[in-house]
Structures are given as structure tokens and as C-alpha cells.
Design a protein around this motif. Structure first.
Motif, short mmCIF file in Angstrom:
data_model
loop_
_atom_site.label_atom_id
_atom_site.label_comp_id
_atom_site.label_asym_id
_atom_site.label_seq_id
_atom_site.Cartn_x
_atom_site.Cartn_y
_atom_site.Cartn_z
N LYS A 294 -6.36 -6.39 -20.58
CA LYS A 294 -6.35 -7.51 -21.51
C LYS A 294 -7.47 -7.28 -22.53
CE LYS A 294 -5.56 -11.66 -19.98
NZ LYS A 294 -5.73 -12.97 -19.29
N PHE A 295 -7.09 -7.26 -23.80
CA PHE A 295 -8.07 -7.04 -24.86
C PHE A 295 -8.88 -5.77 -24.62
CE2 PHE A 295 -7.76 -11.78 -24.47
CZ PHE A 295 -6.96 -11.96 -25.60
N ASN A 296 -8.17 -4.69 -24.30
CA ASN A 296 -8.76 -3.37 -24.08
C ASN A 296 -9.70 -3.30 -22.87
OD1 ASN A 296 -7.48 -2.17 -26.33
ND2 ASN A 296 -9.02 -3.05 -27.70
N THR A 297 -9.64 -4.32 -22.03
CA THR A 297 -10.45 -4.31 -20.81
C THR A 297 -9.52 -4.23 -19.60
OG1 THR A 297 -12.16 -5.68 -21.82
CG2 THR A 297 -12.12 -5.59 -19.41
N ILE A 298 -9.80 -3.30 -18.70
CA ILE A 298 -8.98 -3.14 -17.50
C ILE A 298 -9.35 -4.23 -16.51
CG2 ILE A 298 -8.46 -1.66 -15.52
CD1 ILE A 298 -8.89 0.73 -17.32
N GLU A 299 -8.39 -5.09 -16.19
CA GLU A 299 -8.62 -6.16 -15.23
C GLU A 299 -8.31 -5.70 -13.81
OE1 GLU A 299 -6.46 -9.64 -16.50
OE2 GLU A 299 -8.15 -10.22 -17.76
N ASN A 300 -7.21 -4.98 -13.64
CA ASN A 300 -6.83 -4.48 -12.32
C ASN A 300 -6.14 -3.13 -12.48
OD1 ASN A 300 -7.41 -6.69 -10.27
ND2 ASN A 300 -6.16 -7.83 -11.73
N VAL A 301 -6.20 -2.36 -11.43
CA VAL A 301 -5.46 -1.11 -11.35
C VAL A 301 -4.58 -1.17 -10.10
CG1 VAL A 301 -5.60 1.38 -11.04
CG2 VAL A 301 -7.22 0.23 -12.55
N ILE A 302 -3.31 -0.87 -10.28
CA ILE A 302 -2.36 -0.84 -9.16
C ILE A 302 -2.09 0.62 -8.82
CG2 ILE A 302 -0.14 -1.62 -8.28
CD1 ILE A 302 -2.02 -3.89 -9.22
N ILE A 303 -2.34 0.99 -7.59
CA ILE A 303 -2.12 2.38 -7.16
C ILE A 303 -1.00 2.40 -6.15
CG2 ILE A 303 -3.17 4.41 -6.11
CD1 ILE A 303 -5.88 3.22 -6.99
N GLY A 304 0.14 2.94 -6.54
CA GLY A 304 1.29 3.04 -5.66
C GLY A 304 1.34 4.40 -4.99
N VAL A 305 1.60 4.40 -3.69
CA VAL A 305 1.68 5.65 -2.92
C VAL A 305 2.96 5.63 -2.09
CG1 VAL A 305 0.61 7.03 -1.09
CG2 VAL A 305 -0.83 5.87 -2.78
N GLY A 306 3.72 6.71 -2.18
CA GLY A 306 4.93 6.85 -1.37
C GLY A 306 4.89 8.15 -0.60
N ILE A 307 4.90 8.07 0.73
CA ILE A 307 4.84 9.26 1.58
C ILE A 307 6.13 9.37 2.39
CG2 ILE A 307 3.58 10.50 3.38
CD1 ILE A 307 1.12 8.81 2.66
N ASP A 308 6.80 10.50 2.28
CA ASP A 308 7.99 10.76 3.08
C ASP A 308 7.55 11.12 4.50
OD1 ASP A 308 9.70 10.35 0.94
OD2 ASP A 308 9.62 12.44 0.30
N ALA A 309 7.53 10.15 5.36
CA ALA A 309 7.02 10.35 6.72
C ALA A 309 8.14 10.72 7.67
CB ALA A 309 6.28 9.09 7.19
N ASN A 310 8.75 9.73 8.33
CA ASN A 310 9.80 9.99 9.32
C ASN A 310 11.18 9.83 8.70
OD1 ASN A 310 7.85 10.33 11.45
ND2 ASN A 310 7.59 8.11 11.44
N LEU A 311 11.48 10.68 7.77
CA LEU A 311 12.76 10.63 7.07
C LEU A 311 13.57 11.88 7.36
CD1 LEU A 311 11.57 9.35 3.57
CD2 LEU A 311 12.31 8.00 5.52
N ASP A 312 14.90 11.73 7.35
CA ASP A 312 15.79 12.87 7.53
C ASP A 312 16.11 13.45 6.17
OD1 ASP A 312 17.72 14.72 8.11
OD2 ASP A 312 19.05 13.33 9.18
N ILE A 313 15.66 14.66 5.92
CA ILE A 313 15.82 15.29 4.62
C ILE A 313 17.29 15.45 4.26
CG2 ILE A 313 15.89 17.71 5.32
CD1 ILE A 313 13.76 16.30 2.45
N GLU A 314 18.16 15.53 5.26
CA GLU A 314 19.59 15.70 5.00
C GLU A 314 20.22 14.46 4.37
OE1 GLU A 314 21.18 18.56 5.14
OE2 GLU A 314 19.22 19.40 5.70
N GLU A 315 19.53 13.33 4.48
CA GLU A 315 20.05 12.10 3.90
C GLU A 315 19.62 11.90 2.46
OE1 GLU A 315 19.06 8.84 6.43
OE2 GLU A 315 20.19 9.63 8.16
N PHE A 316 18.81 12.81 1.95
CA PHE A 316 18.37 12.73 0.56
C PHE A 316 19.49 13.18 -0.37
CE2 PHE A 316 13.57 12.39 0.27
CZ PHE A 316 13.42 11.88 1.55
N PRO A 317 19.50 12.69 -1.62
CA PRO A 317 20.46 13.19 -2.61
C PRO A 317 20.31 14.70 -2.78
CG PRO A 317 19.34 11.22 -3.42
CD PRO A 317 18.63 11.63 -2.16
#
Length: 305
Positions: free
Chosen positions: A177-200
Motif C-alpha cells: 500500500k503506497f509503495n510500502t509492503i504490508e504483508n508477504v504471502i509465501i506459498g509452498v507446495g511439496i509433492d510428498a505422498n503422491l502417485d506420479i502416475e496420476e499426474f498429467p
């Protein structure tokens, strides 16, 4: 964001179909407490109490909001950040229906992965934002080392790699807001227990999972706990301007340095270059084919075989 929050409330039974038209006349910000209430309910697979038990942090993850499914944890985090959510709060979802990475790319987020966002109030200049992404990458890599991954690497600017395949993505978004950073959102996605065969099909070749690499399933709750602890360590280093230490840790795990890449920057023609290193600002330093040096501040670098 309004529609995404309304969909979440409707899915959780907080809104009826008949109420939707009336709801559209109400300021969506009035629903912040409802969203928090949903995030404080018990979920089947991700257990907030298990994550919090013996969590060795001062402020990161002291407030956890866990959902069964949201469109994107970054969207919910951004919404809650406008309503006095505490610094270091974490939004987690068992699934995401419309997750996104950098440049608007979609991210597969089924059950079995770790999908979370952290809300920070870092009081930093815009110029330091790239370093937050790099610092998060170091925290993820150290977490993976703790669960048994050998030599996880960081591909500039926001991917974590195992044996040349992507296992994690990071998306950092600033609320200013007005060139001042009020918050930073850090999104993290880790492929943990997933079956790779189900991926596109288009994702299979370049993607891996922790289950595949380690040959066993692991606890998503433990993985989140370990990550939050590593993230606080690296964020405190960031807060005390320990940027060179962060960069040192990043360089040790770099997947990009020493490789030929295709640089894709916004509003510029793509070009091939050799990656020399990382600058103190977090920019990738490359040598173009004609011998000139350049700093890549935003965009992506595709590794060339």
C-alpha cells in the motif's frame, strides 16, 4: 478473491444457495471470522495439534488454519492478512482446487501433498523480496535433507529439485500500500505422498515426489513441522540482515549455477546464457552468448540439455 471465499464458505455449509444473492451485496470482509472458524475445525489428514506438538518456533506456525480444500492457500492467506491475522500465521489445505505457481501456471494439489502459505510482516523494501523466495528455498531444502533426501537442489528462482526433477514450488506475493509492503504471502507446495502416475502426462517427465525418491510414505504433519522450524531459522536470519549467509546456503544447493539456460523474461526476447552465479540482491547472473553479462531479476530459466 470474493468468489473464492464465497465458494469456500458454501462448501463448508456456512452459506446456502438461497443466501448467495444476498451475500453478494455484503462486504466479503465481513466473513473473515467465519473463514478462521473453518480453519480451526479438525480435518482428516492434516492434524494441527500434531504439527503444534513440540513445535520449536517462536512465532511461525503458532497460529494454524487448516482446511479440507481451498482454491489456493495463498488466496486464503491474502484474504486473512487483511484482517489482523498474526505475523507468522500458516494456512494449510489438504487439497487445492485452483493452485497456481509463478506466471499463473497451475499446480497439481491432490490429497497427499503439503500445500501451505505463511503470512509475514517483514518490514522490508521491495528490493529484498527476491531474497525471501531464495531463503524459503533454503528452508525447504534443509527440511528435505532432514527427512532423508540426499542433495536436494534449488533451481532459480523458486523450484526444489531431486535428481533433476521438481518436487516443490514456491510462490511469493507481496501486499503493498503506497509503495510500502504490508504483508508477504509465501506459498509452498511439496509433492510428498503422491502417485506420479496420476499426474498429467505433460508433468510426469519433470516431476517427482518424496514417496518415489525415498521409497516410502512419510508423515505430512512431520514434514510441515520440520519445515516451519527451518523456515523460522532462515527468516530470523533474514530479519537480522544475514543475507550473505542465506546466499551462501543457496549457492551450496544451486541447481542452476554452471548450466546453460534459456532465459525468459517479461517483455524481452528469450535468449540462451551460461549461469555464473547469484547476486547479493538475489538476481541470477548470466553470461550471454555474445559474452556480455546480465542480471535476471524476474522470469524463468529453462535448463537446456
Amino acid at each position: 478473491m470474493r468468489d473464492e471465499i464465497i465458494i469456500l464458505l458454501k462448501k463448508e455449509g456456512k452459506l446456502s444457495d438461497e443466501a448467495i444473492d444476498e451475500i453478494k451485496q455484503v462486504d466479503v470482509h465481513d466473513f473473515a471470522n467465519l473463514v478462521k472458524e473453518i480453519g480451526e475445525q479438525e480435518t482428516e489428514y492434516i492434524n494441527a495439534s500434531e504439527i503444534s506438538k513440540d513445535l520449536n518456533t517462536r512465532y511461525i506456525g503458532k497460529n494454524l488454519y487448516v482446511f479440507n480444500e481451498v482454491s489456493s492457500t495463498n488466496t486464503v492467506a491474502r484474504f486473512l492478512s487483511m484482517h489482523d491475522i498474526e505475523d507468522g500465521s500458516v494456512i494449510i489445505s489438504e487439497k487445492q482446487s485452483a493452485a497456481r505457481g509463478r506466471s499463473g501456471k497451475s499446480w497439481e494439489s491432490p490429497l497427499g501433498g503439503v500445500w501451505l502459505s505463511i503470512v509475514l510482516n517483514p518490514h522490508v523494501d521491495h528490493s529484498k523480496l527476491p531474497l525471501i523466495t531464495l531463503a524459503t528455498g533454503v528452508a525447504v531444502a534443509k527440511t528435505l535433507e532432514k527427512v532423508g533426501v540426499e542433495n536436494p537442489e534449488i533451481k532459480w528462482p523458486n523450484d526444489i529439485m531431486i535428481n533433476g526433477k521438481k518436487v516443490c514450488g514456491i510462490l511469493t506475493e507481496a501486499i503493498a500500500k503506497f509503495n510500502t509492503i504490508e504483508n508477504v504471502i509465501i506459498g509452498v507446495g511439496i509433492d510428498a505422498n503422491l502417485d506420479i502416475e496420476e499426474f498429467p502426462e505433460e508433468l510426469k517427465a519433470g516431476t517427482t515426489t518424496l514417496e518415489k525418491e525415498l521409497g516410502r510414505k512419510g508423515s505430512e504433519n512431520l514434514l510441515i513441522k520440520l519445515f516451519l522450524e527451518e523456515f523460522e531459522k532462515i527468516s530470523e536470519l533474514f530479519d537480522h540482515e544475514g543475507y550473505e549467509e542465506i546466499l551462501k546456503e543457496w549457492r551450496k544447493r544451486s541447481y542452476s549455477i554452471g548450466k546453460i539456460v534459456e532465459v525468459r523474461e517479461p517483455f524481452n526476447k528469450n535468449y540462451d546464457a551460461y549461469v555464473l552465479g547469484i547476486s547479493k540482491e538475489g538476481a541470477l547472473v548470466v553470461e550471454k552468448i555474445d559474452g556480455t553479462l546480465a542480471k535476471v531479476i524476474s522470469g524463468e530459466c529453462i535448463i537446456k540439455n
